[in-house]
Design an enzyme around this catalytic site. Structure first.
Site, PDB file in Angstrom:
ATOM      1  N   VAL A 272      -5.092   0.998   4.119  1.00  0.00           N
ATOM      2  CA  VAL A 272      -4.082   0.191   4.826  1.00  0.00           C
ATOM      3  C   VAL A 272      -2.970   1.044   5.444  1.00  0.00           C
ATOM      4  O   VAL A 272      -2.217   0.564   6.283  1.00  0.00           O
ATOM      5  CB  VAL A 272      -3.455  -0.897   3.916  1.00  0.00           C
ATOM      6  CG1 VAL A 272      -4.474  -1.956   3.535  1.00  0.00           C
ATOM      7  CG2 VAL A 272      -2.788  -0.291   2.686  1.00  0.00           C
TER       8      VAL A 272
ATOM      9  N   TYR B   3       8.568   1.096  -6.583  1.00  0.00           N
ATOM     10  CA  TYR B   3       7.753  -0.129  -6.528  1.00  0.00           C
ATOM     11  C   TYR B   3       8.609  -1.332  -6.098  1.00  0.00           C
ATOM     12  O   TYR B   3       8.232  -2.093  -5.209  1.00  0.00           O
ATOM     13  CB  TYR B   3       7.128  -0.362  -7.905  1.00  0.00           C
ATOM     14  CG  TYR B   3       6.136  -1.498  -7.962  1.00  0.00           C
ATOM     15  CD1 TYR B   3       4.917  -1.423  -7.292  1.00  0.00           C
ATOM     16  CD2 TYR B   3       6.406  -2.655  -8.698  1.00  0.00           C
ATOM     17  CE1 TYR B   3       3.992  -2.459  -7.348  1.00  0.00           C
ATOM     18  CE2 TYR B   3       5.491  -3.694  -8.757  1.00  0.00           C
ATOM     19  CZ  TYR B   3       4.291  -3.597  -8.090  1.00  0.00           C
ATOM     20  OH  TYR B   3       3.382  -4.633  -8.149  1.00  0.00           O
TER      21      TYR B   3
HETATM   22  N1  LIG Z   1      -1.582  -7.370 -11.557  1.00  0.00           N
HETATM   23  C1  LIG Z   1      -0.316  -7.675 -11.652  1.00  0.00           C
HETATM   24  O1  LIG Z   1       0.194  -7.986 -12.723  1.00  0.00           O
HETATM   25  C2  LIG Z   1       0.556  -7.681 -10.409  1.00  0.00           C
HETATM   26  C3  LIG Z   1       1.867  -8.130 -10.543  1.00  0.00           C
HETATM   27  C4  LIG Z   1       2.685  -8.164  -9.425  1.00  0.00           C
HETATM   28  C5  LIG Z   1       2.206  -7.736  -8.214  1.00  0.00           C
HETATM   29  N2  LIG Z   1       0.931  -7.291  -8.110  1.00  0.00           N
HETATM   30  C6  LIG Z   1       0.494  -6.845  -6.785  1.00  0.00           C
HETATM   31  O2  LIG Z   1      -0.700  -7.508  -6.442  1.00  0.00           O
HETATM   32  C7  LIG Z   1      -1.481  -6.671  -5.602  1.00  0.00           C
HETATM   33  C8  LIG Z   1      -2.902  -6.597  -6.165  1.00  0.00           C
HETATM   34  O3  LIG Z   1      -2.838  -6.019  -7.431  1.00  0.00           O
HETATM   35  P1  LIG Z   1      -4.051  -6.087  -8.460  1.00  0.00           P
HETATM   36  O4  LIG Z   1      -3.448  -6.283  -9.801  1.00  0.00           O
HETATM   37  O5  LIG Z   1      -5.076  -7.018  -7.969  1.00  0.00           O
HETATM   38  O6  LIG Z   1      -4.549  -4.563  -8.376  1.00  0.00           O
HETATM   39  P2  LIG Z   1      -6.012  -3.934  -8.348  1.00  0.00           P
HETATM   40  O7  LIG Z   1      -5.805  -2.496  -8.600  1.00  0.00           O
HETATM   41  O8  LIG Z   1      -6.949  -4.710  -9.219  1.00  0.00           O
HETATM   42  O9  LIG Z   1      -6.479  -4.152  -6.837  1.00  0.00           O
HETATM   43  C9  LIG Z   1      -5.853  -3.496  -5.766  1.00  0.00           C
HETATM   44  C10 LIG Z   1      -6.911  -3.187  -4.719  1.00  0.00           C
HETATM   45  O10 LIG Z   1      -6.227  -2.586  -3.613  1.00  0.00           O
HETATM   46  C11 LIG Z   1      -6.987  -1.489  -3.161  1.00  0.00           C
HETATM   47  N3  LIG Z   1      -6.082  -0.527  -2.521  1.00  0.00           N
HETATM   48  C12 LIG Z   1      -5.087   0.178  -3.097  1.00  0.00           C
HETATM   49  N4  LIG Z   1      -4.506   0.965  -2.187  1.00  0.00           N
HETATM   50  C13 LIG Z   1      -5.138   0.759  -1.017  1.00  0.00           C
HETATM   51  C14 LIG Z   1      -4.988   1.299   0.294  1.00  0.00           C
HETATM   52  N5  LIG Z   1      -4.073   2.244   0.550  1.00  0.00           N
HETATM   53  N6  LIG Z   1      -5.801   0.851   1.275  1.00  0.00           N
HETATM   54  C15 LIG Z   1      -6.759  -0.081   1.012  1.00  0.00           C
HETATM   55  N7  LIG Z   1      -6.953  -0.605  -0.215  1.00  0.00           N
HETATM   56  C16 LIG Z   1      -6.149  -0.199  -1.215  1.00  0.00           C
HETATM   57  C17 LIG Z   1      -7.637  -0.902  -4.414  1.00  0.00           C
HETATM   58  O11 LIG Z   1      -8.781  -0.123  -4.084  1.00  0.00           O
HETATM   59  C18 LIG Z   1      -7.969  -2.168  -5.205  1.00  0.00           C
HETATM   60  O12 LIG Z   1      -9.276  -2.627  -4.920  1.00  0.00           O
HETATM   61  C19 LIG Z   1      -0.766  -5.328  -5.537  1.00  0.00           C
HETATM   62  O13 LIG Z   1      -0.006  -5.307  -4.331  1.00  0.00           O
HETATM   63  C20 LIG Z   1       0.162  -5.369  -6.728  1.00  0.00           C
HETATM   64  O14 LIG Z   1       1.322  -4.606  -6.517  1.00  0.00           O
HETATM   65  C21 LIG Z   1       0.087  -7.243  -9.177  1.00  0.00           C
END
Ligand SMILES: NC(=O)c1ccc[n+]([C@@H]2O[C@H](COP(=O)([O-])OP(=O)(O)OC[C@H]3O[C@@H](n4cnc5c(N)ncnc54)[C@H](O)[C@@H]3O)[C@@H](O)[C@H]2O)c1
Length: 258
Positions: free
Chosen positions: A63, A164
């Protein structure tokens, strides 16, 4: 009830190979949407797409790279009427303003996190909006919807979340001007601020620590299930009156300093 009928439309979901993005793809697919997963983890994206049995396709890329983003948006637009973009790609980072040895927070990880979480969201949102703008409006003038993923860390940043929280605060800040800019095109913009979800992002934690984290949630006392995130995306897509809103999806948690 006036609502956007997503059936038969196309969507791009960044980070769609894992966690919240994957759950989004599952939900949108169940609504008849053809999803394009855009993820830098090619093997995971490929595995997931084949599990979905041809209902989902993927583009491997980053991205932070505008050309990769354009390629993914073009792919999604070629799959059908592109009306939905969900930004889930994101990463975490821990580092204090001043480290334990009093040295300052390094700039490079700070920049990296802004690049992936904030600029990555900008890249895909702008390119997807430009493609959605080229679609025929629906009966009530609506063309589509963008859903971005922030975090409760945008509001309750904990110790060590400088980079973050800044990236997620930026996503919250972009939402209103984006919704205002895109209103003339009939494109809505909403943001979800998740609390603690049981995804691979938290997967490295041992089970007892996950359970302890779950107990810190107001109610229900557990981590969020990614499917619950997918449900909210589905609702945000369907409910045409929801616009320019940030929704905490967190079981009522307010994060303490640490
Ligand atoms: N899991 C939580 O508790 C939580 C809480 C608050 C916010 N979030 C946010 O939700 C979103 C998803 O998190 P998640 O828990 O599903 O994480 P995850 O690690 O399971 O999934 C994230 C996905 O994004 C992809 N990714 C990362 N960097 C990338 C890049 N530069 N280009 C393309 N793809 C990329 C990874 O390969 C992965 O498949 C994130 O933005 C995270 O900050 C998650």
């Amino acid at each position: 009830m006036p609502s956007m009928d997503a059936n038969g439309t196309s969507a791009i979901v960044t980070g769609g190979a894992s966690g919240l993005g994957e759950a989004t793809v599952r939900k949108l697919t169940s609504m008849g949407v053809r999803c394009t997963v855009f993820d830098r983890n090619e093997s995971l994206a490929e595995k997931f797409a084949s599990e979905m049995g041809g209902k989902t396709n993927y583009v491997a890329g980053d991205v932070t790279n505008p050309e990769d983003c354009q390629k993914a948006v073009d792919q999604a637009a070629s799959e059908g009427s592109l009306r939905i973009a969900v930004n889930c790609a994101g990463v975490g980072w821990a580092g204090r303003v001043v480290n334990r040895d009093n040295s300052p927070h390094d700039l490079s990880p700070f920049q990296l996190i802004q690049n992936i979480n904030l600029i990555g969201t900008f890249n895909v949102m702008t390119k997807a909006a430009s493609a959605i703008a080229a679609t025929e409006p629906l009966e009530d003038g609506e063309r589509g919807v963008i859903v971005n993923t922030a975090s409760v860390a945008a509001f309750d940043g904990q110790i060590g979340q400088l980079a973050y929280s800044a990236s997620k605060g930026g996503i919250v800040g972009m939402m209103l001007p984006a919704a205002r800019d895109l209103s003339v095109l009939g494109i809505r913009v909403n943001t979800i601020a998740p609390g603690l979800f049981d995804t691979p992002l938290l997967g490295l934690l041992p089970q007892p620590q996950k359970e302890e984290l779950g107990r810190s949630v107001l109610f229900p006392k557990r981590l969020g299930n990614p499917a619950e995130y997918g449900e909210l995306v589905g609702f945000l897509v369907s409910c045409s009156y929801l616009n320019a809103e940030v929704i905490r999806l967190d079981g009522g948690i307010r994060m303490p300093p640490k």
